[in-house]
Design a protein around this motif. Structure first.
Motif, PDB file in Angstrom:
ATOM      1  N   MET B   1       0.705  -0.874  -0.144  1.00 35.70           N
ATOM      2  CA  MET B   1      -0.014  -0.009  -0.094  1.00 35.70           C
ATOM      3  C   MET B   1       0.875   1.127  -0.080  1.00 35.70           C
ATOM      4  SD  MET B   1      -3.664  -0.038   1.990  1.00 35.70           S
ATOM      5  CE  MET B   1      -3.142  -0.824   3.442  1.00 35.70           C
ATOM      6  N   THR B   2       2.066   1.136   0.674  1.00 33.61           N
ATOM      7  CA  THR B   2       3.094   2.114   0.544  1.00 33.61           C
ATOM      8  C   THR B   2       3.502   2.664  -1.085  1.00 33.61           C
ATOM      9  OG1 THR B   2       3.883   1.489   2.545  1.00 33.61           O
ATOM     10  CG2 THR B   2       4.864   3.097   1.850  1.00 33.61           C
ATOM     11  N   ALA B   3       3.491   1.591  -1.703  1.00 31.46           N
ATOM     12  CA  ALA B   3       3.792   1.699  -3.112  1.00 31.46           C
ATOM     13  C   ALA B   3       2.809   2.601  -3.730  1.00 31.46           C
ATOM     14  CB  ALA B   3       4.221   0.394  -3.700  1.00 31.46           C
ATOM     15  N   ALA B   4       1.562   2.046  -3.497  1.00 30.16           N
ATOM     16  CA  ALA B   4       0.339   2.777  -4.173  1.00 30.16           C
ATOM     17  C   ALA B   4       0.444   4.343  -3.651  1.00 30.16           C
ATOM     18  CB  ALA B   4      -0.669   1.998  -3.491  1.00 30.16           C
ATOM     19  N   ALA B   5       0.822   4.446  -2.465  1.00 24.12           N
ATOM     20  CA  ALA B   5       0.945   5.878  -2.032  1.00 24.12           C
ATOM     21  C   ALA B   5       1.918   6.784  -3.028  1.00 24.12           C
ATOM     22  CB  ALA B   5       1.117   5.822  -0.522  1.00 24.12           C
ATOM     23  N   LEU B   6       3.061   5.994  -3.052  1.00 23.51           N
ATOM     24  CA  LEU B   6       3.952   6.466  -3.836  1.00 23.51           C
ATOM     25  C   LEU B   6       3.654   6.852  -5.240  1.00 23.51           C
ATOM     26  CD1 LEU B   6       7.011   7.439  -4.088  1.00 23.51           C
ATOM     27  CD2 LEU B   6       7.586   5.127  -4.537  1.00 23.51           C
ATOM     28  N   ILE B   7       2.852   5.892  -5.863  1.00 21.33           N
ATOM     29  CA  ILE B   7       2.265   6.293  -7.347  1.00 21.33           C
ATOM     30  C   ILE B   7       1.312   7.333  -7.312  1.00 21.33           C
ATOM     31  CG2 ILE B   7       1.098   4.884  -8.993  1.00 21.33           C
ATOM     32  CD1 ILE B   7       2.496   2.307  -8.362  1.00 21.33           C
ATOM     33  N   ALA B   8       0.440   7.461  -6.218  1.00 28.76           N
ATOM     34  CA  ALA B   8      -0.429   8.175  -6.368  1.00 28.76           C
ATOM     35  C   ALA B   8       0.236   9.812  -6.208  1.00 28.76           C
ATOM     36  CB  ALA B   8      -1.301   8.287  -4.984  1.00 28.76           C
ATOM     37  N   ILE B   9       1.263   9.882  -5.147  1.00 31.74           N
ATOM     38  CA  ILE B   9       2.216  11.115  -5.459  1.00 31.74           C
ATOM     39  C   ILE B   9       2.803  11.330  -6.673  1.00 31.74           C
ATOM     40  CG2 ILE B   9       4.309  12.236  -4.277  1.00 31.74           C
ATOM     41  CD1 ILE B   9       3.396  11.496  -1.863  1.00 31.74           C
ATOM     42  N   LEU B  10       3.307  10.308  -7.347  1.00 31.41           N
ATOM     43  CA  LEU B  10       4.036  10.701  -8.543  1.00 31.41           C
ATOM     44  C   LEU B  10       2.973  11.048  -9.620  1.00 31.41           C
ATOM     45  CD1 LEU B  10       6.408   7.432  -8.761  1.00 31.41           C
ATOM     46  CD2 LEU B  10       6.791   9.865  -8.677  1.00 31.41           C
ATOM     47  N   LEU B  11       1.606  10.501  -9.503  1.00 32.82           N
ATOM     48  CA  LEU B  11       0.597  11.135 -10.554  1.00 32.82           C
ATOM     49  C   LEU B  11       0.321  12.644 -10.042  1.00 32.82           C
ATOM     50  CD1 LEU B  11      -1.678   9.987 -12.023  1.00 32.82           C
ATOM     51  CD2 LEU B  11      -3.077   9.854 -10.145  1.00 32.82           C
ATOM     52  N   GLY B  12       0.289  12.962  -8.891  1.00 28.67           N
ATOM     53  CA  GLY B  12       0.158  14.253  -8.461  1.00 28.67           C
ATOM     54  C   GLY B  12       1.102  15.196  -8.991  1.00 28.67           C
ATOM     55  N   MET B  13       2.516  14.646  -9.167  1.00 24.52           N
ATOM     56  CA  MET B  13       3.593  15.398  -9.678  1.00 24.52           C
ATOM     57  C   MET B  13       3.373  15.651 -11.176  1.00 24.52           C
ATOM     58  SD  MET B  13       6.507  13.638  -7.214  1.00 24.52           S
ATOM     59  CE  MET B  13       7.855  14.387  -7.741  1.00 24.52           C
TER      60      MET B  13
END
Lengths: 124, 99, 162
Positions: B1-13
């Protein structure tokens, strides 16, 4: 009493990784919501409000989640330092951007916007 | 789930990069870059946790400091067209100190 | 001297919290960098109430939880505004007058306003602030009175809160 404390600690050890990663995911979703606000809002000053969601709630929820997953106390100290840096510098940077825009004569949009749903040009 | 959070932040970037590219005024771009920097700090921390190496947090602290300084430097440069001017407002000189 | 000690303690805690090693070599390097930082701060003449604001740390610790509560409440409003299908916002500019006396208290007040999503301090001049708010009904001058009072009490001390 000691038994109960040991049980509580065991429970915390089991639950902290799922809870921490769930908080990280929630904070990341808050960051994405702030970014969506940055894309949608009509002028510069309103975009700034959306950007401050990322700086406050998104950052603090993610940092709390990482603190729950931290392997030792040193990591928690570093997370607290990051929290303080973000919380001290982000309002200063926001104020600097707003003040510079205001000094340069950028006029803010005043009054009610969005009666028509299709006037936000950055909604793509 | 941490990896999903990382992907979400990259999407925001990525979304913020689009705002940086199409931002109508200069200040929109500066704001987007500043917010991008905050997201980079969070993404570096999460990357450390995903890879199991929380030492990445040192880099995140450094990036938080550099992000602040670079925002102020960019704004100062666009306001005075030089880095050599002291950051004091011209009309704030009256009174004893800082008006 | 109190400012000197406050800076020394804060910097030492920062070094130990960052490194986490207690070998003589690293402690010696830390002591050397502490000495260099303190000498530089003394020569720059920033060892004063603003540069080392650790005297008011108790008042600020009492102020901070209230600020967090306000931030959470304001966040909810702005998140709703971001996700609504129709863009239902009413941006406005408000002029405020603050009761804070010292520069540090004014900075705390202005930064608290900026940190709360939905309101951004655009300009400070003397004791007048120009605030940009996302919702007109939420950012009237009365809405900031309590934050003003609390930050003045946190930084200026008990006697200054009018």
């Amino acid at each position: 009493m000691a038994d109960l404390l040991a049980n509580l600690q065991q429970f915390f050890e089991i639950v902290r990784y799922p809870a921490g990663s769930a908080l990280c995911l929630a904070g990341a979703i808050l960051c994405v919501i702030g970014t969506i606000g940055v894309m949608r809002f009509p002028d510069f000053y309103t975009r700034m409000h959306a950007a401050s969601i990322t700086d406050t709630s998104g950052a603090s929820v993610i940092l709390i989640g990482m603190a729950l997953m931290a392997p030792d106390w040193l990591v928690v100290v570093k997370l607290v330092v990051i929290f303080w840096l973000v919380f001290l510098t982000s309002p200063t940077a926001s104020h600097a951007v707003a003040s510079a825009a205001h000094t340069a004569g950028l006029q803010p949009l005043i009054g009610r916007v969005g009666q028509k749903p299709d006037d936000d040009e950055g909604a793509a | 789930m941490t990896a999903a959070a990382l992907i979400a932040i990259l999407l925001g970037m990525i979304l913020l990069l689009i705002r940086t590219l199409i931002g109508p005024t200069l200040y929109d771009r500066v704001l987007a870059v500043n917010s991008f920097g905050t997201k980079t700090v969070l993404a570096l921390g999460l990357l450390g946790f995903v890879m199991g190496r929380p030492e990445f947090l040192d880099i995140a602290i450094l990036y938080a400091m550099i992000n602040f300084v670079s925002t102020i430097a960019i704004l100062k440069f666009f306001r005075y067209r030089s880095f050599q001017v002291p950051l004091v407002r011209r009309d704030a000189q009256r009174g004893k100190r800082n008006g | 001297m109190a400012y000197f000690l406050g800076l020394l303690i804060a910097l030492a805690a920062f070094w130990l919290g960052m490194s986490g090693h207690f070998e003589p070599l690293l402690l010696g390097l830390g002591a050397a960098s502490l000495a260099v930082t303190l000498i530089l701060a003394y020569r720059l003449d920033i060892l004063d109430r603003e540069g080392v604001p650790y005297v008011r740390v108790v008042g600020f610790a009492l102020y901070f939880p209230w600020l967090m509560k306000e931030i959470v409440k304001a966040n909810w409003t702005v998140i709703r505004a971001c996700l609504r299908a129709d863009l239902d916002i009413a941006p406005t500019l408000v002029k405020l007058k603050t009761v804070c006396k010292s520069d540090l208290a004014k900075v705390t007040f202005a930064n608290s306003i900026t940190l709360t999503p939905g309101t951004v301090t655009v300009e400070i001049d003397g004791d007048k602030l120009l605030v940009h708010g996302l919702y007109e009904q939420d950012s009237q001058p009365e809405a900031f009175a309590e934050m003003d009072k609390r930050s003045a009490r946190a930084i200026d001390g008990k006697g200054a809160a009018a």
